[in-house]
Design a protein around this motif. Structure first.
Motif, mmCIF file in Angstrom:
data_model
loop_
_atom_site.group_PDB
_atom_site.id
_atom_site.type_symbol
_atom_site.label_atom_id
_atom_site.label_comp_id
_atom_site.label_asym_id
_atom_site.label_seq_id
_atom_site.Cartn_x
_atom_site.Cartn_y
_atom_site.Cartn_z
ATOM 1 N N LYS A 1 7.513 37.036 -38.776
ATOM 2 C CA LYS A 1 8.136 36.198 -37.664
ATOM 3 C C LYS A 1 7.072 35.248 -37.225
ATOM 4 N N ALA A 2 5.744 35.547 -37.106
ATOM 5 C CA ALA A 2 5.060 34.496 -36.693
ATOM 6 C C ALA A 2 3.419 34.844 -37.294
ATOM 7 N N VAL A 3 2.539 34.313 -37.245
ATOM 8 C CA VAL A 3 1.186 34.500 -37.701
ATOM 9 C C VAL A 3 0.478 33.924 -36.564
ATOM 10 N N TYR B 1 4.547 29.597 -35.796
ATOM 11 C CA TYR B 1 5.651 30.061 -35.669
ATOM 12 C C TYR B 1 7.013 28.969 -36.106
ATOM 13 N N GLN B 2 7.681 29.188 -37.120
ATOM 14 C CA GLN B 2 8.680 28.432 -37.301
ATOM 15 C C GLN B 2 8.222 27.012 -37.625
ATOM 16 N N PHE C 1 9.930 31.771 -18.156
ATOM 17 C CA PHE C 1 11.010 32.575 -18.886
ATOM 18 C C PHE C 1 10.620 33.920 -18.634
ATOM 19 N N GLU C 2 11.361 34.900 -18.173
ATOM 20 C CA GLU C 2 10.639 36.226 -17.607
ATOM 21 C C GLU C 2 10.944 37.000 -18.996
ATOM 22 N N LEU C 3 10.093 37.656 -19.377
ATOM 23 C CA LEU C 3 10.032 38.657 -20.306
ATOM 24 C C LEU C 3 10.472 39.966 -19.923
ATOM 25 N N HIS C 4 11.301 40.640 -20.950
ATOM 26 C CA HIS C 4 11.492 42.336 -20.797
ATOM 27 C C HIS C 4 10.887 42.821 -21.868
ATOM 28 N N PRO C 5 9.553 43.714 -21.375
ATOM 29 C CA PRO C 5 8.994 44.498 -22.343
ATOM 30 C C PRO C 5 10.027 45.498 -23.168
ATOM 31 N N LYS C 6 9.309 45.612 -24.440
ATOM 32 C CA LYS C 6 10.097 46.621 -25.425
ATOM 33 C C LYS C 6 9.101 47.580 -25.877
ATOM 34 N N LEU C 7 9.520 48.708 -26.603
ATOM 35 C CA LEU C 7 8.707 49.355 -27.253
ATOM 36 C C LEU C 7 8.034 48.786 -28.590
ATOM 37 N N GLN C 8 8.751 47.791 -29.453
ATOM 38 C CA GLN C 8 8.105 47.043 -30.261
ATOM 39 C C GLN C 8 8.964 45.658 -30.277
ATOM 40 N N PRO C 9 8.253 44.511 -29.927
ATOM 41 C CA PRO C 9 6.907 44.446 -29.494
ATOM 42 C C PRO C 9 6.843 44.768 -27.906
ATOM 43 N N PRO C 10 5.797 45.298 -27.533
ATOM 44 C CA PRO C 10 5.617 45.271 -26.117
ATOM 45 C C PRO C 10 5.602 44.085 -25.127
ATOM 46 N N VAL C 11 5.331 43.051 -26.014
ATOM 47 C CA VAL C 11 5.303 41.751 -25.093
ATOM 48 C C VAL C 11 6.227 40.762 -26.291
ATOM 49 N N PRO C 12 7.579 40.756 -25.931
ATOM 50 C CA PRO C 12 8.229 39.792 -26.632
ATOM 51 C C PRO C 12 8.095 38.546 -26.569
ATOM 52 N N TYR C 13 6.868 37.850 -26.489
ATOM 53 C CA TYR C 13 6.669 36.547 -26.124
ATOM 54 C C TYR C 13 7.512 35.577 -26.918
ATOM 55 N N LEU C 14 7.937 35.644 -28.191
ATOM 56 C CA LEU C 14 8.536 34.862 -28.893
ATOM 57 C C LEU C 14 9.990 34.481 -28.401
ATOM 58 N N ASP C 15 10.402 35.391 -27.324
ATOM 59 C CA ASP C 15 11.576 35.077 -26.894
ATOM 60 C C ASP C 15 11.377 33.938 -25.845
#
Length: 205
Positions: free
Chosen positions: A48-50, A90-91, A176-190
């Motif tokens: 998805k990104a490097v 990224y993209q 932009f508020e992020l909502h942490p997940k298990l993977q990825p823990p910081v979904p900053y690409l959102d």
């Protein structure tokens, strides 16, 4: 091991404490840097990104050799002032961002940034880079992507005797508020997708 800036002053990372602090979401017990490194690894594996954490160039000035097979660095200096923590692609967009934390509940102190970091952001923005800060309000357990262009406005105002912090309300409104997940823990690409959409809207507006 003491590490110093080029001017000889000891390095103190007030924005990113070395001791891990437990959090109630995502990667428990990990620092924001740990979580971002894990997120970057996830994004790379998913194609998805490097993005990588930038290495910090050090000038080693004192080394002890307790044995022939071991070398222990006792003192080192930063070769140059550090810029931001992370960069990559990224993209087709160049990404450049930093990670900061605060225990404050109402605002984010600008003292967590250095002039050369803001100057670096501005130079990247001038080349159409996507630049931002991942900000964690530790006590509130909230996480944001905040544009470097908005940060720069508050930075410039602070130099003209304006306020020395960014209000949480401002970050809620223009970040932009992020909502942490298990993977990825910081979904900053959102948040990056939001920044890109905003950028395209300004271009066509």
């Amino acid at each position: 091991m003491p590490i110093h800036y080029p001017n000889g002053k000891p390095y103190q990372d007030v924005a990113q404490p070395a001791a891990p602090r437990p959090v109630s979401y995502g990667g428990r017990g990990m620092t924001l840097e740990d979580e971002l490194n894990q997120s970057n690894q996830f994004y790379r594996a998913a194609n998805k990104a490097v993005v990588y954490k930038k290495p910090t160039p050090l000038q080693i000035v004192k080394v002890d050799y307790p044995s022939r097979a071991q070398a222990v660095v006792k003192e080192a200096y930063f070769k140059t002032p550090s810029t931001t923590d992370y960069n990559g692609v990224y993209q087709g967009y160049y990404l450049d961002f930093d990670a900061k934390e605060t225990k404050n509940k109402q605002s984010f102190p600008l003292k967590n940034f250095h002039p050369h970091q803001v100057a670096h952001f501005n130079a990247c923005l001038a080349q159409a880079g996507i630049c931002f800060v991942v900000i964690r309000f530790v006590t509130l357990r909230r996480l944001f992507v905040y544009p470097a262009s908005a940060l720069n406005r508050y930075w410039q105002a602070s130099l003209a005797d304006g306020r020395k912090s960014i209000p949480l309300k401002e970050i809620e409104t223009h970040g932009f508020e992020l909502h942490p997940k298990l993977q990825p823990p910081v979904p900053y690409l959102d948040g990056v997708d939001w920044l890109i959409a905003t950028k395209k809207g300004q271009t066509h507006g």
